[in-house]
Design a protein around this motif. Structure first.
Motif: not given
Length: 702
Positions: A240-248, A390-398, A406-412
């Motif tokens: 899942k990709r998107g944008e997040r706004k951060r207000k002052p 960006v939020s990445v979901e990974v499924e692991g089948k044991g 889940r791994a989440s990241g953001s860049t300015l």
């Protein structure tokens, strides 16, 4: 004639008014309740008995003489309840005729603001005066009844107050929460993955096992999962990709300025307000005389004048470009209900006076605080920062379970206001970007991921953090306790009374603080109740708005308070104890005991007043002096700053500002002192060490 509070303000205002005006400073309040008695007639509608103190009689006489020569008298005291009350007291004490008096208020000491104020004078607002008068009388009734009770039942030099005792209760209750806290073990599992055939790895956290939140209480449970996760097959199931706004953040109000100055600059609330007062009253910054650099610093309003907002928008457009300028000026909600203290937030009087421009004219601490205020204001008028997320979901089948990671990241993407300023956080507050993960480019849904390693980690739940000055002010404000003008005095009082000590910016109750709090909570539960105190503040706000009479507020309080005092006088046992130190008086042979005075503990003869032998109390810290082997003790300067010196002074004159620790230097055996939160420094070989390296984990344990 114009009357203000301080000489610095008088110089600045006088410069803008020019010839034809005499500007005189009252130097604060010129009339108050008598110090030697209650000064409140409880039988006659709580009428106060005011008096001009001896040190102010010459000032009042001079003002009286100048009033006789003046055609008009402008009362230009501060634009809050306290300033309104000072103006009223001036009229009463200096016998200023009502037909000659004019009240003017300005929230910044600049030429336009003063011209505007003097073109719109008004009369004294008695609602504001009565709100301040009601607070003063209320505090006097509480203090002058509770404090003598503490002297009689416990010991001298103790005090209690309507607001300070609530602040103390918050600190004590937090300390007891910490003491009673039982850590609970829990684990988390993260795994390092790499896209199949890729080079860059990333870390994802386990969030679900078979669509349920994982329960990981101990190592045995975790080990069972790890054995199943090791051979599992991992595949990306969702990106899942998107944008997040951060207000002052909003421009500063009193409480947020004190909090941010504590976090970023390490200033106490008292020091912050002292420096802010200097910036407000005016300094010579090379413009031909004193100029006010900031607006009034006691305020609970986030409003900004249209003129200041327009100037800020023009500055942002010209300096940073149109993409940094919001289409419509930002609006911020004032958090305080019924905010009465002032009409504007704390901001620079002109955004064009950039910090670097005025730096040569300011002291280092004035410059730092001015820069903080300037940056916060400019940032508050800028566009939001934009983050690509960006939020990445990974499924692991044991073989046994299905795992979701889940791994989440953001860049300015666009810095916006972050180009100027970023609000700080307390160390115990988690940053929203703390778990930011660098996600490899080119990741696709359905793509296989290769397990690099499993990362189980043991944790223990943590107790709530001790209050810092910043977080205590924040809590008081959130609960409606106190007002902008009271935060700094509250904090100073509980420290100066010895109820609380500051240690690594944290507030820790002393034995005296615990004793006083417990007595007040047991016998005066309303006085130290957060909700009750907040209601009293609300009642005083109603007086300020004119919807309630101050006498009614005091009466409704006193009707319950008076019988509680009488009951406490009868029921509280005398707990005064004599603490012997185990030595005889060298002058008369009687036991030496610990007494309490104005500046804390001291040693005295039990045969006082027949024998007046005394000696100072030495607070040993359990560390030997590196020069003579004597005990190192904690001392204080006249201004209250802590330092450490040898008990054999003046024979041995060893001193250090930094707290010594008992552990010797591993290199040379010299004295180690706490350099900062994580480091120790040797005074002999000047080597530095991490505290963890030599078994000292915190200054408290040291």
């Amino acid at each position: 004639m114009v009357i203000v509070e301080s000489p610095a303000k008088a110089r600045t205002v006088g410069r803008f008014l020019g010839k034809g005006y005499t500007v005189k400073a009252s130097v604060g309040h010129i009339r108050d309740l008598l110090r030697s008695e209650l000064s409140v007639d409880v039988e006659n509608n709580f009428q106060p008995k005011y008096r001009v103190p001896n040190e102010k009689r010459a000032v009042v006489k001079e003002i009286k003489d100048l009033v006789k020569k003046a055609e008009e008298i402008y009362l230009a005291t501060d634009p809050d309840r306290e300033g309104e009350a000072i103006a009223w007291h001036l009229m009463e004490a200096a016998e200023i005729p009502e037909n000659l008096s004019r009240r003017v208020v300005f929230h910044e000491i600049t030429q336009p603001a003063i011209e505007e104020a003097f073109s719109h004078p008004r009369s004294i607002n008695m609602n504001l005066v009565n709100a301040q008068q009601g607070r003063r009388i209320l505090d006097r009734l509480v203090g002058y009844n509770l404090s003598p009770l503490l002297w009689e039942k416990v010991r001298s030099r103790l005090s209690a107050g309507r607001v300070q005792s609530v602040a103390l209760r918050l600190i004590v209750e937090r300390e007891r929460e910490i003491e009673a806290f039982v850590p609970v073990e829990y684990w988390t599992i993260a795994i390092e993955l790499k896209p199949h055939g890729g080079r860059q790895s990333y870390v994802a956290k386990l969030v679900k096992v078979n669509e349920q939140e994982p329960q990981l209480p101990d190592q045995a449970t975790v080990q069972g999962l790890l054995e199943d996760m090791e051979p599992a097959v991992y595949r990306v199931v969702r990106i899942k990709r998107g944008e997040r706004k951060r207000k002052p953040a909003a421009p500063f109000i009193t409480s947020t300025l004190q909090q941010e100055a504590s976090r970023k600059l390490g200033y106490t609330a008292r020091r912050t307000m002292m420096i802010a007062q200097q910036l407000y009253e005016g300094l010579d910054v090379g413009e031909g005389g004193s100029t006010g650099l900031i607006t009034y610093m006691r305020t609970d309003s986030t409003n900004i004048s249209d003129l200041a907002q327009k100037e800020a928008r023009d500055f942002i457009l010209n300096t940073y470009g149109k993409e940094y300028l919001p289409q419509t000026p930002p609006q911020y909600k004032t958090r305080a209900v019924g905010a009465q203290e002032a009409h504007e937030a704390i901001r620079p009087t002109s955004v064009l006076r950039m910090p670097e421009k005025v730096k040569p004219f300011l002291s280092p601490e004035q410059y730092k605080l001015y820069m903080l205020i300037w940056q916060r204001f400019v940032a508050s008028q800028m566009e939001s920062a934009v983050m690509d997320t960006v939020s990445v979901e990974v499924e692991g089948k044991g073989k046994i379970n299905v795992y979701l990671l889940r791994a989440s990241g953001s860049t300015l993407k666009f810095p916006g206001f972050l180009a100027v300023y970023e609000e700080s956080r307390d160390e115990d507050q988690k940053s929203e970007d703390e778990d930011n993960v660098r996600i490899p480019p080119g990741l696709e849904e359905g793509q296989l991921q290769e397990l690099q390693r499993l990362l189980p980690e043991q944790h223990f739940t943590q107790p709530p953090p001790r209050y810092s000055e910043a977080t205590l002010v924040q809590t008081l404000e959130e609960n409606g306790i106190g007002r902008p003008s009271t935060y700094a005095p509250i904090l100073s009082t509980i420290v100066e009374r010895g109820y609380v000590v500051r240690e690594n910016k944290k507030l820790i109750p002393t034995e005296t603080g615990l004793l006083v709090n417990d007595l007040l909570v047991q016998h005066f539960p309303d006085i130290v109740d957060v909700g009750f105190t907040a209601k009293m503040e609300s009642d005083l706000d109603q007086v300020a708005s004119g919807s309630r009479e101050w006498v009614d507020v005091i009466r409704s309080f006193y009707e319950n308070f008076e019988p509680t005092i009488k009951k406490a006088q009868e029921s509280i046992p005398v707990t005064k104890t004599v603490e012997k130190i185990g030595r005889a008086c060298p002058q008369c042979g009687h036991d030496l005991i610990i007494r309490w005075g104005r500046y804390g503990k001291f040693i005295s003869c039990s045969n006082f007043p027949e024998c007046r032998y005394t000696e100072p109390w030495l607070e040993k810290i359990g560390v030997a002096c590196p020069e003579c082997g004597g005990d190192l003790i904690e001392r204080k300067t006249r201004k209250g700053r802590v330092f450490y010196g040898c008990s054999n002074y003046p024979t041995c004159q060893f001193t250090t500002w930094k707290r010594p620790v008992a552990t010797p230097c591993p290199n040379c055996g010299g004295l180690l002192v706490i350099s900062n939160k994580r480091e120790l420094q040797c005074l002999k070989c000047e080597e530095s060490f991490l505290q963890e390296e030599i078994g000292v984990t915190s200054p408290e344990s040291a």
